[in-house]
Design an enzyme around this catalytic site. Structure first.
Site, PDB file in Angstrom:
ATOM      1  N   SER A   1       0.864  -1.193   0.000  1.00 42.88           N
ATOM      2  CA  SER A   1       0.000   0.000   0.000  1.00 42.88           C
ATOM      3  C   SER A   1       0.890   1.230   0.000  1.00 42.88           C
ATOM      4  O   SER A   1       2.090   1.128   0.230  1.00 42.88           O
ATOM      5  CB  SER A   1      -0.861   0.033   1.267  1.00 42.88           C
ATOM      6  N   ASP A   2       0.332   2.392  -0.236  1.00 41.10           N
ATOM      7  CA  ASP A   2       1.096   3.610   0.015  1.00 41.10           C
ATOM      8  C   ASP A   2       0.952   3.939   1.513  1.00 41.10           C
ATOM      9  O   ASP A   2       0.192   3.306   2.255  1.00 41.10           O
ATOM     10  CB  ASP A   2       0.618   4.746  -0.894  1.00 41.10           C
ATOM     11  N   TRP A   3       1.692   4.921   1.907  1.00 40.54           N
ATOM     12  CA  TRP A   3       1.840   5.323   3.312  1.00 40.54           C
ATOM     13  C   TRP A   3       0.472   5.548   3.988  1.00 40.54           C
ATOM     14  O   TRP A   3      -0.259   6.447   3.590  1.00 40.54           O
ATOM     15  CB  TRP A   3       2.680   6.595   3.326  1.00 40.54           C
TER      16      TRP A   3
END
Ligand code: NOJ
Length: 765
Positions: free
Chosen positions: A294-296
């Site tokens: 996932s992104d942050w």
């Protein structure tokens, strides 16, 4: 690492750096799994407890972007011992990472090595041009070599994984992240994507200095509404598949070992929870077998999106979508257990995710030697080495675009008295852009420093952020006493990048006043633009005879610009994104369908244009001038083969009619057949940066197959009809036109790439 392996590492690195312009053949694509790895991974999963599995699925920040390793404290080490973390980002350094890895391998129950990650985007210590600039080189091979340097440096510093390349297509220059990608065109974007992946990973992730690449941000992150970061994308299926997805397909074909999902939502579904996009399209239809991160914080943000009512639901949604690793939000670690208790069908998905994470570790060789990546001794020799600086210099020179050169103001006479004006000329920090990894501004040579030995007077004038205009008078004095003015204007590095969208992409700060004051001196001006996005500069550049686009070029910024200014190098970069006249024109892109009433210069006609500005961009996609002149002739379009092997070779002769050796970027555009649909007026399907000596000629040949002009209508379709082919020096400078006739109507075969993702074979003879 023993001495023999070390030597091999070094030799492999040198050989790859010196490699010819051809890409190495692809060994393992689509993240293929070996049987031995598979056995090992299954064994491990059979022994793992649920908390250990969730640990593998968790990536934590080991520091901050500007304070690497700063969060690795006793509590963090305890967590590693318990097997409750699988990966760290924002960490680096051979010694600290070896210490951290030792805790994972020797003090945790199952001894699973950690995966160390960082955003190594355009260089690690040796900083290369920002990606938008690198794309302007129209030279995938230099992009590959720059990524190779970054991988050699990062891997010797103990890193395994980079969150690069960023391959989001961007057609709205207000978006701050256009700086990180390859611009507006999916064909150029696809070629830059695969080049960087090959550079980072080499042809085999088991090579000791290979760095796991991450194709990001999967989905349509670049289509955010209004150019606002993180904002929704509301686009058609056709646009998604023909424009935004091709670089991701190209990334899979190039063997990308990991993907990152986008923060934003697409047509109402946040990508991090989008099973149709990630699980069905990416994995099942495209056959991608690698790791998805996932992104942050994006898993937890599914709650803020309104797609999940709480973190438990968010965890289940992301897992179902096919996201294997949770970057920093700890939603899997803290809430997935509860989701699993409520829904047993999620359990096998956990094992699948863990398996993909462990496979990535296995492919990198971490189970064989968890310490193979860092080498404190070599770190000292390799980081910023002269060989790496040479690649940075070449990349920087090749990325510069000459936008205007009226009256051949450039190249400059060597004895010219020069006024160098503008604070950006001496802004070392901006040279290294916003993703600077471990780059150091002290190691950058600014334009001012590069010109020091020449006959120059430097005056900062104004800086892009400072409203103070008190130094303009001194800049005017310097101009008055010079033969020529080099006026350095644009944005600083922090005007673009993540969360740096701007509603007005004109010249920031008080620079406009500086430009007006210098223009009033009536001295010849060379505008040197520095920026991370196309700026809207029609008025600013009015009456200025020469304009150079120099982006943020990295550590070798100054010498590269100086080489072009004084004619040591002829510029050959091309705009990867058109430059609008004003902000109101964006989004804007060359590959637009014509409309029923195409823009008409006659304002009395009702047409698709603005009344208060001229038609089209100030400088179009693919535009860039040279100090040489090139003649285009002898177009031939020849069908080859038939049936499924039908193809066409499209050739032209390019002659350098000038007195100097130079590169020319030859571009092939198509217009797909008229078939009841409105197709873009032009679509790039091939390019070649050809070095052509003075007086010499090259025959450039492109091979197109029917898949190249397939269109997306509920799947890739090849339509019969006449396809226009155009060869030229930019999207608006077409020199030769021809046609080919395609008799075939069929769907593209499963597993084949189509449209912009498909590689066009190009030969230069
Ligand atoms: C957020 C960014 O969107 C992404 O590109 C980056 O890789 C991560 N932060 C980690 O720094």
């Amino acid at each position: 690492m023993n001495a023999a392996i070390k030597r091999r590492t070094f030799l492999a690195a040198s050989a790859l750096l010196a490699a010819s312009t051809r890409f190495p053949a692809l060994a393992a694509s689509k993240g293929a799994v070996s049987q031995e790895h598979d056995r090992r991974v299954r064994d491990l999963i059979a022994q793992m407890s649920l908390p250990e599995k969730l640990g593998q699925m968790t990536q934590l920040a080991g520091g901050r972007q500007k304070a690497l390793n700063s969060r690795i404290d006793d509590a963090a080490l305890d967590r590693v011992r318990q097997g409750r973390v699988g990966s760290y980002l924002h960490v680096a350094g051979a010694e600290p990472l070896a210490r951290l890895q030792r805790v994972a391998v020797e003090e945790s129950r199952l001894g699973i090595p950690l995966l160390f990650a960082m955003d190594v985007v355009h260089g690690y210590r040796t900083i290369m041009p920002v990606p938008l600039g690198m794309a302007a080189s129209f030279d995938p091979d230099i992009a590959r070599r720059a990524a190779r340097v970054a991988a050699v440096e990062a891997s010797v510093s103990g890193l395994h994984w980079t969150f690069a390349p960023m391959i989001d297509i961007a057609r709205d220059a207000r978006w701050g992240r256009v700086v990180e990608g390859a611009g507006e065109d999916p064909y150029l974007g696809s070629r830059m994507a695969e080049a960087q992946i090959l550079g980072f990973q080499t042809d085999d992730l088991a090579n000791p200095d290979a760095l796991l690449a991450c194709a990001k941000h999967f989905g349509a992150y670049g289509a955010g509404e209004g150019g606002r970061d993180y904002d929704r994308a509301d686009i058609s299926d056709e646009t998604l598949h023909e424009v935004y997805l091709p670089p991701f397909q190209a990334a899979i074909a190039a063997g990308a070992g990991s993907f990152m999902t986008a923060f934003n939502e697409l047509n109402g579904v946040p990508t991090t929870g989008n099973a149709e996009l990630v699980r069905s399209l990416l994995r099942e239809q495209w056959g991608y077998q690698g790791l998805v991160v996932s992104d942050w914080n994006a898993i937890l943000e599914l709650v803020a999106h309104g797609a999940a009512s709480d973190p438990v639901e968010a965890a289940a949604l992301a897992l179902r979508a096919g996201v294997d690793m949770d970057m920093t939000s700890e939603t899997y670690a803290n809430h997935l257990e509860q989701a699993l208790a409520a829904d047993k069908t999620l359990l096998p998905l956990v094992d699948e995710a863990v398996s993909r994470i462990l496979h990535a570790k296995a492919r990198l060789g971490l189970f064989d030697d968890p310490f193979r990546f860092g080498d404190a001794e070599r770190e000292k020799l390799v980081l910023g080495s002269p060989e790496h600086r040479a690649v940075a210099r070449e990349a920087a020179t090749r990325s510069i675009v000459l936008l205007r050169n009226e009256g051949n103001v450039l190249p400059l006479r060597s004895d010219a008295r020069i006024a160098l004006i503008g604070a950006l000329a001496d802004d070392a920090s901006s040279t290294i852009g916003s993703w600077r990894a471990r780059g150091q501004m002290e190691e950058s040579i600014t334009l001012r420093a590069a010109l020091e030995a020449r006959n120059i007077t430097y005056a900062p004038g104004v800086s892009p952020r400072d409203p103070d205009t008190s130094n303009i008078a001194a800049a005017v004095d310097a101009a008055d006493n010079a033969d020529i003015v080099l006026l350095v204007i644009g944005e600083d590095f922090d005007h673009s990048g993540e969360a740096r969208s701007r509603s007005d992409i004109g010249l920031p700060g008080a620079q406009q006043q500086l430009v007006e004051a210098i223009r009033a001196t009536e001295k010849p001006i060379v505008a040197i633009l520095m920026n991370g996005r196309p700026l809207a500069l029609e008025e600013v550049l009015d009456g200025i005879p020469a304009v150079l686009e120099t982006w943020f070029l990295g550590n070798e910024s100054g010498p590269a610009i100086a080489d072009v200014l004084f004619g040591k190098a002829s510029p050959a970069g091309r705009l990867p994104m058109g430059m609008p006249r004003n902000t109101g024109q964006v989004p804007q892109y060359y590959a637009h369908p014509p409309t029923g009433r195409p823009a008409n210069p006659d304002l009395s006609k009702d047409s698709a244009r603005y009344h208060d500005t001229e038609i089209g961009p100030l400088f179009p996609f693919g535009h860039g001038l040279s100090y040489a002149q090139f003649d285009y002739s002898d177009l031939s379009v020849v069908p080859q083969g038939n049936g499924r092997s039908l193809a066409w070779t499209i050739s032209a002769t390019i002659t350098n009619t000038s007195a100097r050796d130079a590169d020319e970027v030859v571009q092939l555009y198509i217009r797909a057949p008229v078939a009841g649909l409105a197709r873009p007026v032009k679509e790039l399907r091939g390019f070649a940066r050809a070095a052509i000596p003075s007086g010499d000629a090259r025959r450039v040949t492109f091979t197109l197959e029917p898949e190249h002009f397939a269109i997306w209508r509920d799947g890739w379709q090849i339509l019969p009809g006449s396809v226009e082919v155009m060869i030229g020096a930019s999207s608006e400078d077409i020199r030769l036109r021809g046609r080919l006739d395609n008799p075939e109507a069929r769907a593209v075969d499963a597993g084949e790439t189509a449209g912009a993702a498909r590689v066009t074979t190009v030969t230069v003879a």
